[in-house]
Design a protein around this motif. Structure first.
Motif, mmCIF file in Angstrom:
data_model
loop_
_atom_site.group_PDB
_atom_site.id
_atom_site.type_symbol
_atom_site.label_atom_id
_atom_site.label_comp_id
_atom_site.label_asym_id
_atom_site.label_seq_id
_atom_site.Cartn_x
_atom_site.Cartn_y
_atom_site.Cartn_z
ATOM 1 N N UNK A 21 0.835 -1.188 0.000
ATOM 2 C CA UNK A 21 0.000 0.000 0.000
ATOM 3 C C UNK A 21 0.870 1.237 0.000
ATOM 4 N N UNK A 22 0.288 2.333 -0.452
ATOM 5 C CA UNK A 22 0.983 3.616 -0.394
ATOM 6 C C UNK A 22 0.687 4.247 0.945
ATOM 7 N N UNK A 23 1.701 4.617 1.731
ATOM 8 C CA UNK A 23 1.454 5.196 3.045
ATOM 9 C C UNK A 23 0.535 6.410 2.931
ATOM 10 N N UNK A 24 -0.451 6.455 3.830
ATOM 11 C CA UNK A 24 -1.409 7.554 3.793
ATOM 12 C C UNK A 24 -0.959 8.664 4.735
ATOM 13 N N UNK A 25 -1.721 9.740 4.732
ATOM 14 C CA UNK A 25 -1.386 10.861 5.614
ATOM 15 C C UNK A 25 -1.441 10.440 7.065
ATOM 16 N N UNK A 26 -2.342 9.443 7.368
ATOM 17 C CA UNK A 26 -2.483 8.989 8.747
ATOM 18 C C UNK A 26 -1.200 8.386 9.261
ATOM 19 N N UNK A 27 -0.414 7.788 8.351
ATOM 20 C CA UNK A 27 0.808 7.121 8.769
ATOM 21 C C UNK A 27 1.851 8.102 9.263
ATOM 22 N N UNK A 28 1.730 9.374 8.899
ATOM 23 C CA UNK A 28 2.738 10.356 9.281
ATOM 24 C C UNK A 28 2.499 10.921 10.675
ATOM 25 N N UNK A 29 1.321 10.648 11.251
ATOM 26 C CA UNK A 29 0.999 11.163 12.575
ATOM 27 C C UNK A 29 0.692 10.014 13.519
ATOM 28 N N UNK A 30 1.612 9.080 13.594
ATOM 29 C CA UNK A 30 1.385 7.892 14.392
ATOM 30 C C UNK A 30 1.453 8.209 15.876
ATOM 31 N N UNK A 31 0.819 7.319 16.655
ATOM 32 C CA UNK A 31 0.802 7.479 18.104
ATOM 33 C C UNK A 31 2.190 7.222 18.679
ATOM 34 N N UNK A 32 2.446 7.737 19.874
ATOM 35 C CA UNK A 32 3.749 7.497 20.511
ATOM 36 C C UNK A 32 3.980 6.005 20.742
ATOM 37 N N UNK A 33 5.221 5.597 20.683
ATOM 38 C CA UNK A 33 5.593 4.207 20.922
ATOM 39 C C UNK A 33 5.431 3.910 22.411
ATOM 40 N N UNK A 34 4.545 2.968 22.782
ATOM 41 C CA UNK A 34 4.307 2.690 24.201
ATOM 42 C C UNK A 34 5.268 1.660 24.792
ATOM 43 N N UNK A 35 6.232 1.217 24.023
ATOM 44 C CA UNK A 35 7.078 0.103 24.442
ATOM 45 C C UNK A 35 8.509 0.522 24.752
ATOM 46 N N UNK A 36 9.206 -0.362 25.450
ATOM 47 C CA UNK A 36 10.583 -0.100 25.853
ATOM 48 C C UNK A 36 11.561 -0.537 24.762
ATOM 49 N N UNK A 37 12.825 -0.205 24.956
ATOM 50 C CA UNK A 37 13.849 -0.660 24.027
ATOM 51 C C UNK A 37 14.067 -2.162 24.191
ATOM 52 N N UNK A 38 14.394 -2.862 23.114
ATOM 53 C CA UNK A 38 14.624 -4.312 23.209
ATOM 54 C C UNK A 38 15.819 -4.636 24.097
ATOM 55 N N UNK A 39 15.790 -5.815 24.689
ATOM 56 C CA UNK A 39 16.912 -6.295 25.485
ATOM 57 C C UNK A 39 18.102 -6.545 24.575
ATOM 58 N N UNK A 40 19.284 -6.498 25.144
ATOM 59 C CA UNK A 40 20.496 -6.752 24.364
ATOM 60 C C UNK A 40 20.477 -8.174 23.818
ATOM 61 N N UNK A 41 20.954 -8.333 22.611
ATOM 62 C CA UNK A 41 20.986 -9.650 21.982
ATOM 63 C C UNK A 41 20.528 -9.575 20.553
ATOM 64 N N UNK A 42 20.645 -10.671 19.844
ATOM 65 C CA UNK A 42 20.224 -10.704 18.454
ATOM 66 C C UNK A 42 19.568 -12.039 18.131
#
Length: 272
Positions: free
Chosen positions: A69-90
């Motif tokens: 899909x082509x990103x819409x205008x809504x995609x540019x005003x996304x909600x804040x990220x409610x999650x933490x940074x990932x734990x170290x590792x891969x």
């Protein structure tokens, strides 16, 4: 006059053409389903589902789990990220040629705990109803297969799921083997609805093509009963899942990567 040998050749040609037509129709059906959110899903799931998603929850390595899909205008005003940074590792790249041997106790209770960047999601597994699926998750979790993997797909229109379980994060990954469909007549699946709180396998849209991609349903979703339901999310896990869903997805079209940074830091299967 047609000889017996000529007739045999004609029948063989007709059989071949029918096979080709079925394969072409299956590919076309997968593409169409995919474009309207069908690994997933898988699953794409699968994942894309998956879940590892249908025509809806497809595994993208056979049919792309997310619609183009082509990103819409809504995609540019996304909600804040409610999650933490990932734990170290891969993510560890791992693959197996065949389904693991059955090692779980089919009569026992098992839980799948997903320690994610957004919170803990606890899942009660349906061991006796879906033993191959639970056994596969027990095997993969013990190998660290899911650790540090992203949940790569969120759908917010028509179906309402978060799809995880792809080590590549692209919707095309899996463990290298497939497992059979199970528990497709589960009593919870009424009127082609996967109820909120269900955890099910994504697949390619074909029977018995589940791998590692799975999807978590955060709102009742209309889907054909083609995706193995193998777990139920706890009340606290549902709060985490809804928090992820509330942040939306990246395309603004209802099917894309979640805006929340959802990473499974650690997946654990426990026998109780």
């Amino acid at each position: 006059m047609v000889t017996q040998e000529q007739r045999k050749r004609q029948l063989a040609r007709e059989k071949f053409l029918r096979q080709q037509q079925r394969r072409t129709a299956a590919r076309r059906k997968a593409r169409v389903r995919n474009s309207v959110i069908a690994s997933v899903l898988g699953v794409i799931l699968v994942g894309s589902l998956a879940l590892y998603t249908s025509g809806v929850m497809k595994d993208d390595d056979k049919a792309s789990a997310s619609a183009e899909t082509t990103p819409s205008a809504a995609a540019t005003s996304k909600a804040p990220d409610p999650c933490e940074k990932p734990a170290a590792g891969k993510v560890e790249t791992q693959s197996w040629k065949k389904e693991p041997a059955m090692s779980i106790d089919k009569s026992a209770k098992y839980t799948l705990d997903l320690a994610t960047t957004c919170g803990k999601i606890d899942i009660a597994l349906k061991t006796s109803a879906a033993p191959h699926t639970v056994n596969s998750f027990d095997f993969l979790a013990n190998k660290g297969f899911f650790d540090h993997t992203k949940c790569h797909r969120l759908t917010t229109n028509g179906i309402y799921v978060l799809q995880c379980g792809d080590p590549t994060g692209s919707g095309s990954g899996g463990p290298g083997y497939t497992i059979p469909d199970e528990n497709l007549k589960d009593k919870s699946l009424k009127d082609n609805v996967y109820p909120a709180g269900t955890v099910a396998m994504a697949n390619t849209g074909q029977a018995h093509t589940g791998g590692s991609q799975f999807f978590l349903v955060y709102q009742d979703s209309q889907l054909p009963p083609n995706y193995t339901p193998f777990g139920t999310i706890s009340e606290s896990g549902m709060k985490v899942l809804k928090k992820i869903a509330a942040a939306g997805e990246s395309t603004g079209a209802g099917d894309g990567a979640p805006n929340a940074t959802v990473v499974i830091n650690k997946a654990t299967v426990t026998k109780s």
